[in-house]
Enzyme design. Structure first.
Site, PDB file in Angstrom:
ATOM      1  CG  HIS B 134      10.231 -19.700 -23.909  1.00 33.71           C
ATOM      2  ND1 HIS B 134      11.644 -19.015 -24.241  1.00 33.71           N
ATOM      3  CD2 HIS B 134       9.918 -20.217 -25.028  1.00 33.71           C
ATOM      4  CE1 HIS B 134      11.724 -19.174 -25.380  1.00 33.71           C
ATOM      5  NE2 HIS B 134      10.787 -19.963 -25.863  1.00 33.71           N
ATOM      6  CG  ASP B 211       6.657 -15.047 -21.391  1.00 32.52           C
ATOM      7  OD1 ASP B 211       6.231 -14.398 -22.407  1.00 32.52           O
ATOM      8  OD2 ASP B 211       7.365 -15.962 -21.447  1.00 32.52           O
ATOM      9  CD  GLN B 214       3.119 -19.761 -26.789  1.00 33.40           C
ATOM     10  OE1 GLN B 214       2.306 -19.910 -27.513  1.00 33.40           O
ATOM     11  NE2 GLN B 214       4.467 -19.905 -27.084  1.00 33.40           N
ATOM     12  CE  LYS B 237       6.307 -17.031 -29.153  1.00 30.48           C
ATOM     13  NZ  LYS B 237       6.786 -18.175 -29.853  1.00 30.48           N
ATOM     14  CB  CYS B 375      12.830 -22.465 -25.910  1.00 30.05           C
ATOM     15  SG  CYS B 375      13.572 -22.167 -27.694  1.00 30.05           S
TER      16      CYS B 375
END
Lengths: 149, 418
Positions: B134, B211, B214, B237, B375
């Site tokens: 991302h 990261d 998600q 999220k 993104c």
């Protein structure tokens, strides 16, 4: 499909079979318009006569159906017109897709361009319809690039 | 139909129909259709308990934290630090002080780029990221490299959307100062082999940032088992509020890192000559924090943990399998990203129809998806696409919604079949 549908048959047809979809070699003016958020990319080519008439207008690029159909309709609408008339059409078209011009009540010279009237119900798509016009405007102003962001 | 029938029987320990009742937004009608919300990878919907907890805090308990000595402030501080414990439990962090509250995953990465990068990265050093990142896990490192004269190296990805570890191994050198990779690709859905990536980096002495934007809301995450040095995710999220996120860091790194923002609360003593900083995590939390958001996030994580991250992952995997089969059955639809290990994210294209047109036409059927570059422009470029449509799933989605998606795609194709 509701009567507020974005996708009239004419728009879908033109998006698949756009008119004036070609480069102009050694065009007097050209501008690449880009919509960085969605990746729409349209290069507009214009040849302007001595008297300010847009003698030839063409485009190339890739984008969504609204953008492609709008570019096609724009080239047809402004070809043969004087620069000032083209700019006036841009203004009317911009107000149309933003919902500030009601083609049934307000005076305008949009003709078939009113097929984009329902874009005004889809605020996120206004930039798709107006991108080719921004590119045309900047081409005539001799700016290299246009963006709707 | 078999996939649907299988899902209808409770093979999972999760009752999605019952859980949906917790989400007021999911009761909405969109363009005359019940909302089919398939954009949870962009942001998740919020359960009533989170909304209520934040309202209650503002209405009955509101005060600042860690400053004042009155009762309300003491209670607010308790609730705020309680949420930190909840986050530590979610990630199985060894110590609560290793949890730093940020504005989101983006800020967490920027904090590490600043606090670690400016201190430990120099000219000629290298930072390794992956081809599926991302923008939030690309741009901060580019900015750092530009400032320091360091270089960005990129782990390539194969056609399925899997990272090529043989190539990664060759990128790792004694110049590698950090590896920063996504746990799950937001554009392709690939679950990356972060355990291996971390082991390989550590063998070269390089720390690793993961990261988890998600991943953390969708599967169990154990930062000790992963042995990652940093892990970030976003609250919004994970059924929590916007404007709040989490950075986990190993204490040995957090203690040695530069502070990020200067201000109140991150200090020990201040004179005009010199300031000494507060111990971690407060060193990284300058200014009055997003108190209500932290408390709301704590409630959101308790909510997710009550359902169970294992159960969520298992159920969402069933949704993924069913949706993959449904989309693959439609002529003209191509799924982008076919990794063997995937989270419930499906990027797809339809022959001859731009993703934005797909997005608008699906919306007219009440189906909310994302259309664009997500993104992640370098990923799009890797597959030669300006954009894709993306359907992403959460535990509150139903098999019937996958059918609604399939039907809406078929209708979209029919509209364009002039």
């Amino acid at each position: 499909m509701s009567n507020k549908s974005l996708y009239g048959e004419q728009i879908i047809y033109l998006s698949k079979h756009p008119k004036n979809f070609r480069p102009i070699e050694n065009a007097h003016c050209m501008c690449e318009g880009a919509n960085p958020l969605c990746g729409d990319r349209v290069t507009v080519y214009v040849n302007v006569g001595d008297d300010g008439t847009l003698e030839d207008v063409a485009f190339q690029g890739s984008g969504c159906a609204i953008c492609m159909a709008s570019a096609s309709m724009m080239t047809t609408a402004v070809k043969g017109k004087k620069r000032a008339e083209a700019e006036r059409l841009f203004d009317e078209f911009h107000r149309l897709v933003k919902g500030e011009l009601d083609p049934a009540r307000d005076e305008h010279r949009l003709g078939k361009l009113t097929m984009f009237e329902n874009v005004s119900h889809y605020p996120v798509r206004v930039k798709c319809a107006s991108l080719p016009w921004h590119a045309l405007h900047n081409a005539l102003e001799n700016k290299g690039a246009a963006s709707t962001e | 139909m078999t996939a649907q029938a299988a899902l209808a029987t409770p093979s999972s320990t999760l009752d999605a129909v019952a859980l949906r009742a917790d989400f007021p937004t999911l009761r909405r009608m969109i363009n005359g259709h019940p909302l089919v919300y398939l954009d949870s990878a962009a942001t998740s919907q919020k359960p009533q308990v989170v909304i209520d907890r934040m309202s209650q805090f503002y209405a009955e308990e509101y005060s600042t934290v860690r400053r004042s000595i009155h009762l309300l402030s003491a209670k607010a501080t308790q609730a705020y630090e309680g949420a930190r414990r909840t986050v530590a439990q979610l990630l199985n962090a060894p110590e609560t002080r290793q949890i730093v509250f940020t504005k989101g995953a983006t800020e967490g990465i920027n904090l590490v780029a600043h606090g670690y990068g400016r201190k430990f990265v120099g000219e000629g050093d290298e930072i390794i990221i992956s081809a599926t990142e991302h923008h939030a896990n690309i741009v901060p490192w580019q900015m750092l490299c530009e400032e320091k004269g360091a270089h960005l190296r990129v782990i390539p990805v194969n056609d399925r959307g899997e990272l090529i570890l043989e190539a990664y191994e060759k990128l790792l050198t004694d110049r590698t100062k950090l590896v920063a990779v996504g746990h799950v690709s937001n554009a392709l859905g690939t679950i990356h082999p972060v355990e291996e990536i971390i082991q390989m980096a550590h063998a070269q002495g390089a720390p690793v940032l993961v990261d988890g934007a998600q991943a953390a809301p969708h599967m169990p995450v154990d930062v000790q088992a992963l042995n990652c040095d940093f892990y970030v995710f976003s609250g919004h999220k994970a059924c929590g509020p916007t404007g709040i996120g989490v950075l986990y860091g190993k204490a040995e790194w957090l203690e040695r890192m530069n502070p990020f923002l200067g201000g109140g609360d991150m200090i020990e003593t201040v004179t005009f000559e010199k300031t000494t900083y507060a111990p971690i995590p407060h060193k990284f939390e300058a200014g009055t924090p997003a108190i209500a958001e932290v408390i709301g996030l704590g409630t959101a994580i308790e909510y997710l943990r009550n359902i169970g991250l294992e159960a969520i992952a298992a159920y969402e995997h069933e949704l993924l399998d069913q949706a993959t089969a449904r989309l693959a059955s439609i002529p003209g639809v191509t799924i982008i990203g076919t990794a063997r290990r995937k989270a419930a994210i499906i990027s797809f294209t339809i022959d001859g129809i731009h993703p934005h047109d797909i997005g608008t036409l699906l919306d007219q059927e009440g189906v909310a998806i994302r259309a664009g570059h997500h993104c992640a422009q370098p990923v799009m470029a890797r597959y030669g696409l300006p954009a894709t449509a993306r359907a992403s799933f959460a535990f509150y989605n139903l098999p019937s919604e996958i059918e609604a998606l399939g039907a809406a795609i078929e209708k979209t194709i029919a509209v364009f079949a002039l």
